[in-house]
Design a protein around this motif. Structure first.
Motif, PDB file in Angstrom:
ATOM      1  N   GLY A   9       0.800  -1.216   0.000  1.00  0.00           N
ATOM      2  CA  GLY A   9       0.000   0.000   0.000  1.00  0.00           C
ATOM      3  C   GLY A   9       0.834   1.267   0.000  1.00  0.00           C
ATOM      4  N   GLY A  10       2.142   1.151   0.137  1.00  0.00           N
ATOM      5  CA  GLY A  10       3.015   2.305   0.046  1.00  0.00           C
ATOM      6  C   GLY A  10       3.030   3.222   1.245  1.00  0.00           C
ATOM      7  N   ALA A  11       2.414   2.801   2.374  1.00  0.00           N
ATOM      8  CA  ALA A  11       2.404   3.661   3.558  1.00  0.00           C
ATOM      9  C   ALA A  11       2.526   2.819   4.823  1.00  0.00           C
ATOM     10  CB  ALA A  11       1.118   4.478   3.605  1.00  0.00           C
ATOM     11  N   PHE A  12       3.151   3.426   5.826  1.00  0.00           N
ATOM     12  CA  PHE A  12       3.347   2.777   7.110  1.00  0.00           C
ATOM     13  C   PHE A  12       3.403   3.873   8.151  1.00  0.00           C
ATOM     14  CE2 PHE A  12       6.409   1.668  10.435  1.00  0.00           C
ATOM     15  CZ  PHE A  12       5.825   0.522  10.940  1.00  0.00           C
ATOM     16  N   GLY A  13       2.974   3.603   9.363  1.00  0.00           N
ATOM     17  CA  GLY A  13       3.065   4.623  10.388  1.00  0.00           C
ATOM     18  C   GLY A  13       2.800   4.085  11.762  1.00  0.00           C
ATOM     19  N   GLY A  14       2.963   4.966  12.738  1.00  0.00           N
ATOM     20  CA  GLY A  14       2.707   4.604  14.118  1.00  0.00           C
ATOM     21  C   GLY A  14       2.472   5.829  14.968  1.00  0.00           C
ATOM     22  N   ILE A  15       1.702   5.636  16.035  1.00  0.00           N
ATOM     23  CA  ILE A  15       1.394   6.707  16.975  1.00  0.00           C
ATOM     24  C   ILE A  15       1.666   6.188  18.371  1.00  0.00           C
ATOM     25  CG2 ILE A  15      -0.424   8.190  17.912  1.00  0.00           C
ATOM     26  CD1 ILE A  15      -1.877   7.925  15.238  1.00  0.00           C
ATOM     27  N   GLY A  16       2.329   6.989  19.196  1.00  0.00           N
ATOM     28  CA  GLY A  16       2.560   6.593  20.580  1.00  0.00           C
ATOM     29  C   GLY A  16       3.520   7.538  21.264  1.00  0.00           C
ATOM     30  N   GLY A  17       3.367   7.656  22.564  1.00  0.00           N
ATOM     31  CA  GLY A  17       4.278   8.483  23.353  1.00  0.00           C
ATOM     32  C   GLY A  17       4.313   9.932  22.918  1.00  0.00           C
ATOM     33  N   GLY A  18       3.197  10.447  22.424  1.00  0.00           N
ATOM     34  CA  GLY A  18       3.161  11.838  21.984  1.00  0.00           C
ATOM     35  C   GLY A  18       3.843  12.082  20.655  1.00  0.00           C
ATOM     36  N   ARG A  19       4.106  11.025  19.904  1.00  0.00           N
ATOM     37  CA  ARG A  19       4.780  11.149  18.614  1.00  0.00           C
ATOM     38  C   ARG A  19       3.969  10.455  17.524  1.00  0.00           C
ATOM     39  NH1 ARG A  19       8.804   9.603  22.282  1.00  0.00           N
ATOM     40  NH2 ARG A  19      10.266  11.277  22.699  1.00  0.00           N
ATOM     41  N   ILE A  20       4.159  10.924  16.292  1.00  0.00           N
ATOM     42  CA  ILE A  20       3.537  10.299  15.116  1.00  0.00           C
ATOM     43  C   ILE A  20       4.634  10.114  14.078  1.00  0.00           C
ATOM     44  CG2 ILE A  20       1.836  10.528  13.271  1.00  0.00           C
ATOM     45  CD1 ILE A  20       0.325  12.500  15.124  1.00  0.00           C
ATOM     46  N   PHE A  21       4.702   8.927  13.514  1.00  0.00           N
ATOM     47  CA  PHE A  21       5.674   8.658  12.466  1.00  0.00           C
ATOM     48  C   PHE A  21       4.928   8.114  11.257  1.00  0.00           C
ATOM     49  CE2 PHE A  21       8.572   5.870  10.138  1.00  0.00           C
ATOM     50  CZ  PHE A  21       9.571   6.777   9.842  1.00  0.00           C
ATOM     51  N   ILE A  22       5.196   8.669  10.070  1.00  0.00           N
ATOM     52  CA  ILE A  22       4.569   8.216   8.828  1.00  0.00           C
ATOM     53  C   ILE A  22       5.668   8.021   7.796  1.00  0.00           C
ATOM     54  CG2 ILE A  22       2.967   8.799   6.971  1.00  0.00           C
ATOM     55  CD1 ILE A  22       1.523  10.613   9.032  1.00  0.00           C
ATOM     56  N   LEU A  23       5.589   6.928   7.082  1.00  0.00           N
ATOM     57  CA  LEU A  23       6.549   6.605   6.032  1.00  0.00           C
ATOM     58  C   LEU A  23       5.755   6.357   4.748  1.00  0.00           C
ATOM     59  CD1 LEU A  23       9.497   5.833   5.281  1.00  0.00           C
ATOM     60  CD2 LEU A  23       8.925   3.505   5.955  1.00  0.00           C
ATOM     61  N   LEU A  24       6.050   7.119   3.701  1.00  0.00           N
ATOM     62  CA  LEU A  24       5.349   6.999   2.420  1.00  0.00           C
ATOM     63  C   LEU A  24       6.330   6.605   1.326  1.00  0.00           C
ATOM     64  CD1 LEU A  24       3.331  10.332   2.658  1.00  0.00           C
ATOM     65  CD2 LEU A  24       2.487   8.044   3.178  1.00  0.00           C
ATOM     66  N   GLU A  25       5.977   5.593   0.569  1.00  0.00           N
ATOM     67  CA  GLU A  25       6.813   5.179  -0.558  1.00  0.00           C
ATOM     68  C   GLU A  25       6.478   6.058  -1.752  1.00  0.00           C
ATOM     69  OE1 GLU A  25       8.063   1.097  -2.844  1.00  0.00           O
ATOM     70  OE2 GLU A  25       6.106   1.229  -1.928  1.00  0.00           O
ATOM     71  N   ARG A  26       7.480   6.720  -2.303  1.00  0.00           N
ATOM     72  CA  ARG A  26       7.283   7.634  -3.428  1.00  0.00           C
ATOM     73  C   ARG A  26       8.081   7.162  -4.640  1.00  0.00           C
ATOM     74  NH1 ARG A  26       2.897  10.462  -2.072  1.00  0.00           N
ATOM     75  NH2 ARG A  26       3.197  11.779  -0.256  1.00  0.00           N
ATOM     76  N   ASN A  27       7.867   5.935  -5.037  1.00  0.00           N
ATOM     77  CA  ASN A  27       8.550   5.287  -6.167  1.00  0.00           C
ATOM     78  C   ASN A  27      10.042   5.138  -5.933  1.00  0.00           C
ATOM     79  OD1 ASN A  27       6.148   4.913  -7.596  1.00  0.00           O
ATOM     80  ND2 ASN A  27       6.287   6.956  -8.467  1.00  0.00           N
ATOM     81  N   ASP A  28      10.839   6.187  -6.095  1.00  0.00           N
ATOM     82  CA  ASP A  28      12.287   6.033  -5.981  1.00  0.00           C
ATOM     83  C   ASP A  28      12.868   6.613  -4.692  1.00  0.00           C
ATOM     84  OD1 ASP A  28      11.698   8.606  -6.763  1.00  0.00           O
ATOM     85  OD2 ASP A  28      13.401   8.798  -8.112  1.00  0.00           O
ATOM     86  N   TYR A  29      12.038   7.025  -3.747  1.00  0.00           N
ATOM     87  CA  TYR A  29      12.519   7.492  -2.438  1.00  0.00           C
ATOM     88  C   TYR A  29      11.424   7.321  -1.398  1.00  0.00           C
ATOM     89  CZ  TYR A  29       9.880  11.854  -3.123  1.00  0.00           C
ATOM     90  OH  TYR A  29       8.880  12.763  -3.311  1.00  0.00           O
ATOM     91  N   TRP A  30      11.800   7.433  -0.135  1.00  0.00           N
ATOM     92  CA  TRP A  30      10.868   7.378   0.979  1.00  0.00           C
ATOM     93  C   TRP A  30      10.643   8.795   1.502  1.00  0.00           C
ATOM     94  CZ3 TRP A  30       8.530   2.950   1.878  1.00  0.00           C
ATOM     95  CH2 TRP A  30       9.168   1.755   1.566  1.00  0.00           C
ATOM     96  N   GLN A  31       9.387   9.160   1.718  1.00  0.00           N
ATOM     97  CA  GLN A  31       9.063  10.430   2.365  1.00  0.00           C
ATOM     98  C   GLN A  31       8.643  10.093   3.789  1.00  0.00           C
ATOM     99  OE1 GLN A  31       5.993  12.672   0.462  1.00  0.00           O
ATOM    100  NE2 GLN A  31       6.176  14.385   1.855  1.00  0.00           N
ATOM    101  N   ARG A  32       9.260  10.778   4.771  1.00  0.00           N
ATOM    102  CA  ARG A  32       9.005  10.466   6.171  1.00  0.00           C
ATOM    103  C   ARG A  32       8.541  11.710   6.912  1.00  0.00           C
ATOM    104  NH1 ARG A  32      14.131   6.493   7.250  1.00  0.00           N
ATOM    105  NH2 ARG A  32      14.008   5.498   5.232  1.00  0.00           N
ATOM    106  N   ARG A  33       7.605  11.513   7.795  1.00  0.00           N
ATOM    107  CA  ARG A  33       7.113  12.605   8.639  1.00  0.00           C
ATOM    108  C   ARG A  33       7.239  12.158  10.079  1.00  0.00           C
ATOM    109  NH1 ARG A  33       1.212  15.469   9.171  1.00  0.00           N
ATOM    110  NH2 ARG A  33       1.489  16.034  11.330  1.00  0.00           N
ATOM    111  N   TRP A  34       7.824  13.023  10.880  1.00  0.00           N
ATOM    112  CA  TRP A  34       7.970  12.754  12.300  1.00  0.00           C
ATOM    113  C   TRP A  34       7.392  13.944  13.042  1.00  0.00           C
ATOM    114  CZ3 TRP A  34      13.088  13.080  15.411  1.00  0.00           C
ATOM    115  CH2 TRP A  34      12.910  12.508  16.661  1.00  0.00           C
TER     116      TRP A  34
END
Length: 120
Positions: free
Chosen positions: A73-98
């Motif tokens: 599905g090209g996406a992964f993430g997690g929530i916990g400890g007051g933090r959010i992490f998202i990882l998105l597959e963008r064909n030839d690179y990973w876009q990450r949000r913290w």
């Protein structure tokens, strides 16, 4: 931008400084995008609505490493400890949000492994 131009209670333009001096732009409709630190927001006298705690967000990208598992599905993430992490597959690179509690960016550390140039 140095000043809002108001007429009859409505913003009708702005004054701004450029390398060649001061200028003025007038328009029948003024549209603006602003963030929490916006000069425009301060000049207009708007206070941000405090509905949630402040949050800092870091967006960054990285090149995939050979042998990394494929994310369905090209996406992964997690929530916990007051933090959010998202990882998105963008064909030839990973876009990450913290995202994490606002004002704590100086206490954050991001582990570094290897030379980023090796992953190109």
């Amino acid at each position: 931008m140095t000043q809002l131009l108001k007429e009859n209670g409505a913003v009708r333009g702005v004054r701004y400084l450029a390398p060649d001096g001061a200028h003025e732009i007038r328009t029948p409709l003024t549209v603006a995008l602003m963030d929490v630190f916006s000069l425009l927001r301060r000049l207009a006298g708007f206070e941000p609505v405090k509905t949630s705690p402040p949050m800092d967000v870091l967006w960054f990208f990285a090149f995939p490493v050979a042998g990394e598992p494929e994310i369905v599905g090209g996406a992964f993430g997690g929530i916990g400890g007051g933090r959010i992490f998202i990882l998105l597959e963008r064909n030839d690179y990973w876009q990450r949000r913290w995202s994490f509690q606002g004002g704590n960016i100086s206490s954050c550390t991001v582990p570094r492994r290897g030379n980023p140039q090796e992953h190109r």
